[in-house]
Design a protein around this motif. Structure first.
Motif, mmCIF file in Angstrom:
data_model
loop_
_atom_site.group_PDB
_atom_site.id
_atom_site.type_symbol
_atom_site.label_atom_id
_atom_site.label_comp_id
_atom_site.label_asym_id
_atom_site.label_seq_id
_atom_site.Cartn_x
_atom_site.Cartn_y
_atom_site.Cartn_z
ATOM 1 N N UNK A 133 0.831 -1.206 0.000
ATOM 2 C CA UNK A 133 0.000 0.000 0.000
ATOM 3 C C UNK A 133 0.867 1.259 0.000
ATOM 4 N N UNK A 134 1.800 1.336 0.943
ATOM 5 C CA UNK A 134 2.612 2.544 1.072
ATOM 6 C C UNK A 134 3.870 2.213 1.860
ATOM 7 N N UNK A 135 4.909 3.019 1.657
ATOM 8 C CA UNK A 135 6.160 2.831 2.377
ATOM 9 C C UNK A 135 6.815 4.180 2.633
ATOM 10 N N UNK A 136 7.671 4.207 3.654
ATOM 11 C CA UNK A 136 8.350 5.433 4.026
ATOM 12 C C UNK A 136 9.778 5.101 4.431
ATOM 13 N N UNK A 137 10.696 5.988 4.053
ATOM 14 C CA UNK A 137 12.108 5.773 4.336
ATOM 15 C C UNK A 137 12.429 6.057 5.803
ATOM 16 N N UNK A 138 13.686 5.841 6.173
ATOM 17 C CA UNK A 138 14.112 5.966 7.566
ATOM 18 C C UNK A 138 13.784 7.335 8.156
ATOM 19 N N UNK A 139 14.075 8.366 7.399
ATOM 20 C CA UNK A 139 13.868 9.737 7.892
ATOM 21 C C UNK A 139 12.487 10.283 7.545
ATOM 22 N N UNK A 168 -0.699 2.772 -6.852
ATOM 23 C CA UNK A 168 -1.460 3.745 -7.640
ATOM 24 C C UNK A 168 -2.896 3.917 -7.129
ATOM 25 N N UNK A 169 -3.496 2.857 -6.653
ATOM 26 C CA UNK A 169 -4.905 2.915 -6.272
ATOM 27 C C UNK A 169 -5.183 3.790 -5.053
ATOM 28 N N UNK A 170 -4.149 4.154 -4.292
ATOM 29 C CA UNK A 170 -4.366 4.983 -3.101
ATOM 30 C C UNK A 170 -3.712 6.358 -3.217
#
Length: 123
Positions: A48-54, A62-64
């Motif tokens: 769905x989604x991801x975020x880096x360390x900082x 794409x769907x969200x």
């Protein structure tokens, strides 16, 4: 590994909003990239989604895009998923996951998982 606990799921009408939280144990949270996956009945677990360390880099399926926002607070060892304009097709169990240093789109690449939180969107 870190231990992860999700919260914030529930039942909402289409067009509504929910905010998921994922609290991590330990003092090494800032060394883990974080992601949200979801799994609907009879379907494979999907990114769905991801975020880096900082938190400087974020990616979405794409769907969200334009509806969901991933964020993190390293001081609180917590990652969030703000979900707006929810649709019935967003109904699934949502899982947060942690991976050392960098995120990946494949669930098989993640070291730690939460227990999941159910999100149900009614039409």
């Amino acid at each position: 590994q870190v231990q992860l606990v999700e919260s914030g799921g529930g039942l909402v009408q289409a067009g509504g909003s929910l905010r998921l939280s994922c609290a991590a144990s330990g003092r090494t949270f800032s060394t883990y990239a974080m992601a949200w996956f979801r799994q609907a009945p009879g379907k494979e677990r999907e990114f769905v989604a991801a975020i880096s360390l900082s938190g400087s880099r974020r990616e979405y399926v794409d769907s969200v895009k334009g509806r969901f926002t991933i964020s993190r607070d390293n001081a609180k060892n917590t990652v969030y998923l703000q979900m707006n304009a929810l649709k019935p097709e967003d109904t699934a169990v949502y899982y947060c996951a942690a991976r050392r240093l960098s995120y990946n789109y494949s669930p098989a690449q993640y070291d730690s998982w939460g227990q999941g939180t159910q999100v149900t969107v009614s039409s």
